[in-house]
Design a protein around this motif. Structure first.
Motif, PDB file in Angstrom:
ATOM      1  N   THR A  25      -6.763  -2.861  29.070  1.00 54.63           N
ATOM      2  CA  THR A  25      -6.556  -4.089  28.310  1.00 54.63           C
ATOM      3  C   THR A  25      -6.072  -5.175  29.260  1.00 54.63           C
ATOM      4  O   THR A  25      -5.955  -4.956  30.465  1.00 54.63           O
ATOM      5  CB  THR A  25      -5.556  -3.879  27.157  1.00 54.63           C
ATOM      6  N   LEU A  74     -14.743  -5.816  29.940  1.00 54.96           N
ATOM      7  CA  LEU A  74     -14.775  -5.246  28.593  1.00 54.96           C
ATOM      8  C   LEU A  74     -16.165  -4.708  28.267  1.00 54.96           C
ATOM      9  O   LEU A  74     -16.304  -3.611  27.710  1.00 54.96           O
ATOM     10  CB  LEU A  74     -14.370  -6.302  27.565  1.00 54.96           C
ATOM     11  N   ASP A 294      -6.972  -6.456  23.261  1.00 59.64           N
ATOM     12  CA  ASP A 294      -8.260  -5.791  23.092  1.00 59.64           C
ATOM     13  C   ASP A 294      -8.414  -4.768  24.203  1.00 59.64           C
ATOM     14  O   ASP A 294      -8.094  -5.055  25.362  1.00 59.64           O
ATOM     15  CB  ASP A 294      -9.402  -6.805  23.141  1.00 59.64           C
ATOM     16  N   SER A 295      -8.878  -3.580  23.859  1.00 62.12           N
ATOM     17  CA  SER A 295      -8.974  -2.486  24.825  1.00 62.12           C
ATOM     18  C   SER A 295     -10.425  -2.105  25.077  1.00 62.12           C
ATOM     19  O   SER A 295     -11.216  -1.966  24.133  1.00 62.12           O
ATOM     20  CB  SER A 295      -8.214  -1.259  24.316  1.00 62.12           C
ATOM     21  N   SER A 296     -10.755  -1.918  26.350  1.00 56.04           N
ATOM     22  CA  SER A 296     -12.110  -1.507  26.701  1.00 56.04           C
ATOM     23  C   SER A 296     -12.404  -0.074  26.259  1.00 56.04           C
ATOM     24  O   SER A 296     -13.548   0.368  26.296  1.00 56.04           O
ATOM     25  CB  SER A 296     -12.327  -1.652  28.218  1.00 56.04           C
ATOM     26  N   ASP A 298     -11.868   0.883  23.198  1.00 59.13           N
ATOM     27  CA  ASP A 298     -12.226   0.785  21.785  1.00 59.13           C
ATOM     28  C   ASP A 298     -13.529   0.011  21.616  1.00 59.13           C
ATOM     29  O   ASP A 298     -14.038  -0.604  22.548  1.00 59.13           O
ATOM     30  CB  ASP A 298     -11.110   0.073  21.011  1.00 59.13           C
ATOM     31  N   ILE A 300     -15.089  -3.137  20.748  1.00 64.07           N
ATOM     32  CA  ILE A 300     -14.511  -4.479  20.816  1.00 64.07           C
ATOM     33  C   ILE A 300     -15.442  -5.494  20.167  1.00 64.07           C
ATOM     34  O   ILE A 300     -16.655  -5.460  20.376  1.00 64.07           O
ATOM     35  CB  ILE A 300     -14.264  -4.880  22.286  1.00 64.07           C
ATOM     36  N   ASP A 301     -14.859  -6.378  19.391  1.00 62.77           N
ATOM     37  CA  ASP A 301     -15.599  -7.532  18.880  1.00 62.77           C
ATOM     38  C   ASP A 301     -15.431  -8.643  19.907  1.00 62.77           C
ATOM     39  O   ASP A 301     -14.387  -9.301  19.966  1.00 62.77           O
ATOM     40  CB  ASP A 301     -15.051  -7.956  17.519  1.00 62.77           C
ATOM     41  N   ARG A 304     -14.146 -12.087  18.908  1.00 63.75           N
ATOM     42  CA  ARG A 304     -12.792 -12.231  18.367  1.00 63.75           C
ATOM     43  C   ARG A 304     -11.772 -11.729  19.394  1.00 63.75           C
ATOM     44  O   ARG A 304     -10.913 -10.910  19.088  1.00 63.75           O
ATOM     45  CB  ARG A 304     -12.631 -11.470  17.049  1.00 63.75           C
ATOM     46  N   LEU A 305     -11.852 -12.229  20.612  1.00 66.86           N
ATOM     47  CA  LEU A 305     -10.911 -11.822  21.658  1.00 66.86           C
ATOM     48  C   LEU A 305      -9.578 -12.521  21.428  1.00 66.86           C
ATOM     49  O   LEU A 305      -9.505 -13.749  21.343  1.00 66.86           O
ATOM     50  CB  LEU A 305     -11.468 -12.169  23.037  1.00 66.86           C
ATOM     51  N   ARG A 306      -8.521 -11.716  21.351  1.00 69.37           N
ATOM     52  CA  ARG A 306      -7.220 -12.245  20.945  1.00 69.37           C
ATOM     53  C   ARG A 306      -6.397 -12.732  22.143  1.00 69.37           C
ATOM     54  O   ARG A 306      -6.559 -12.257  23.265  1.00 69.37           O
ATOM     55  CB  ARG A 306      -6.455 -11.170  20.165  1.00 69.37           C
ATOM     56  N   TYR A 326       2.508  -4.323  24.381  1.00 71.77           N
ATOM     57  CA  TYR A 326       1.433  -3.434  23.915  1.00 71.77           C
ATOM     58  C   TYR A 326       2.017  -2.145  23.353  1.00 71.77           C
ATOM     59  O   TYR A 326       1.598  -1.662  22.294  1.00 71.77           O
ATOM     60  CB  TYR A 326       0.477  -3.123  25.070  1.00 71.77           C
TER      61      TYR A 326
END
Length: 334
Positions: A25, A74, A294-296, A298, A300-301, A304-306, A326
């Motif tokens: 992340t 990502l 956001d974690s690579s 998972d 990932i959308d 929608r990067l936070r 985290y």
């Protein structure tokens, strides 16, 4: 966390114990305005604080990478241990005047999201219009009948700030044309001249400055054409808002501008139609205005990067970049 607790963690050297939670992340920070010296009542990031942040990252061997590099990581499921990304919204000139030299000193990149018409000097950002009108008027009260409140005094700085916040908050919730009409009515009722270009603290970057920074590690991406709430406008309007600034940036800089930043960026401020238009317009990712990691590892959308608002002190900065934040969020979710 409370600053006292963070100071205890600092003194014990325990921040590094959380670094393992930074794998896969990154901490993406969101900046808006910077200043060399804080004025009373202001809550802007100072250059001294920014320098402290970057110096800490440098001394503790963090990786500060361009946003485009992080997006590629990502996509490719790469490890992003101790990685930090800086983003800057809107395109105000104070980034060049105050912050750019600090990023350049450390040879660190950042991504600046430009509002197209603002940079092209065709636009006074709508929330700045509200602030300028209320702070500049000779009138001692403002009629907030559209909020159901009638006449409100604005003779003191505190009163002005409260009214500005109230109007801006309301304008984020209504349709774009209604918002623009309300702002025009406010300007007219307060007898303020806003026919010129934004100056001083409201001034945008110019293309000479953008080109200089682009050649020295700063990326530039679109933040829409006029900064509307995208869920409040039509599909045709969305296509213009998303397409035109991308073309302008790519034509001027001869570089890809394929990452977007949603104006305001809260969950209700854009919709699936917006994302569909982004994809069809050649964008590969977009950042939002709400917090999270956001974690690579998972699914990932990428649209929608936070991001996190940049904190105001070094202790909370360490909390975010070290992996402690985290870890806290993972505990809460279990």
């Amino acid at each position: 966390m409370k600053k006292l607790a963070l100071k205890i963690i600092e003194k014990s050297g325990a921040f590094s114990l959380f670094n393992r939670f930074t794998r896969n992340t990154a901490t993406i920070f969101m900046l808006h305005r910077t200043t060399r010296k804080q004025k009373p009542g202001e809550h802007l990031l100072t250059t001294d604080t920014l320098h402290d942040f970057l110096d800490y990252l440098h001394k503790h061997n963090y990786r500060v990478v361009p946003l485009s590099v992080y997006v590629d990581a990502l996509i490719n499921k790469e490890d992003t241990y101790k990685t930090v990304v800086f983003t800057v919204d809107d395109g105000y000139r104070d980034f060049y005047l105050n912050a750019f030299e600090i990023f350049r000193e450390f040879k660190y990149p950042a991504a600046v999201f430009l509002t197209g018409d603002f940079i092209e000097k065709r636009l006074f950002l709508w929330w700045d219009k509200i602030e300028y009108a209320i702070n500049s008027t000779a009138h001692e009260e403002i009629n907030l009948e559209f909020l159901g409140e009638g006449a409100i005094p604005i003779t003191e700085k505190r009163q002005k700030n409260e009214v500005i916040l109230k109007i801006v908050s309301y304008c984020k919730k209504i349709g774009n044309q209604q918002k623009l009409q309300i702002i025009d009515n406010i300007i007219g009722s307060l007898d303020v001249d806003l026919t010129g270009q934004p100056e001083g603290i409201y001034e945008p970057l110019n293309w000479s400055e953008i080109e200089e920074m682009s050649s020295d590690g700063i990326e530039f991406f679109p933040h829409s054409k006029t900064h509307p709430i995208l869920s409040h406008i039509s599909r045709d309007e969305k296509e213009i808002e998303l397409g035109q600034p991308k073309k302008i940036i790519e034509d001027r800089l001869k570089k890809s501008a394929n990452i977007f930043c949603y104006p305001n960026g809260q969950p209700d401020d854009f919709d699936q139609e917006t994302i569909e238009i982004l994809r069809s317009s050649g964008y590969i990712a977009a950042v939002v205005g709400y917090e999270g990691f956001d974690s690579s590892k998972d699914e990932i959308d990428l649209f929608r990067l936070r991001r996190f608002p940049v904190p105001s002190d070094l202790y909370h900065f360490k909390q975010y970049v070290s992996g402690l934040e985290y870890f806290k969020r993972r505990l809460r979710s279990n």
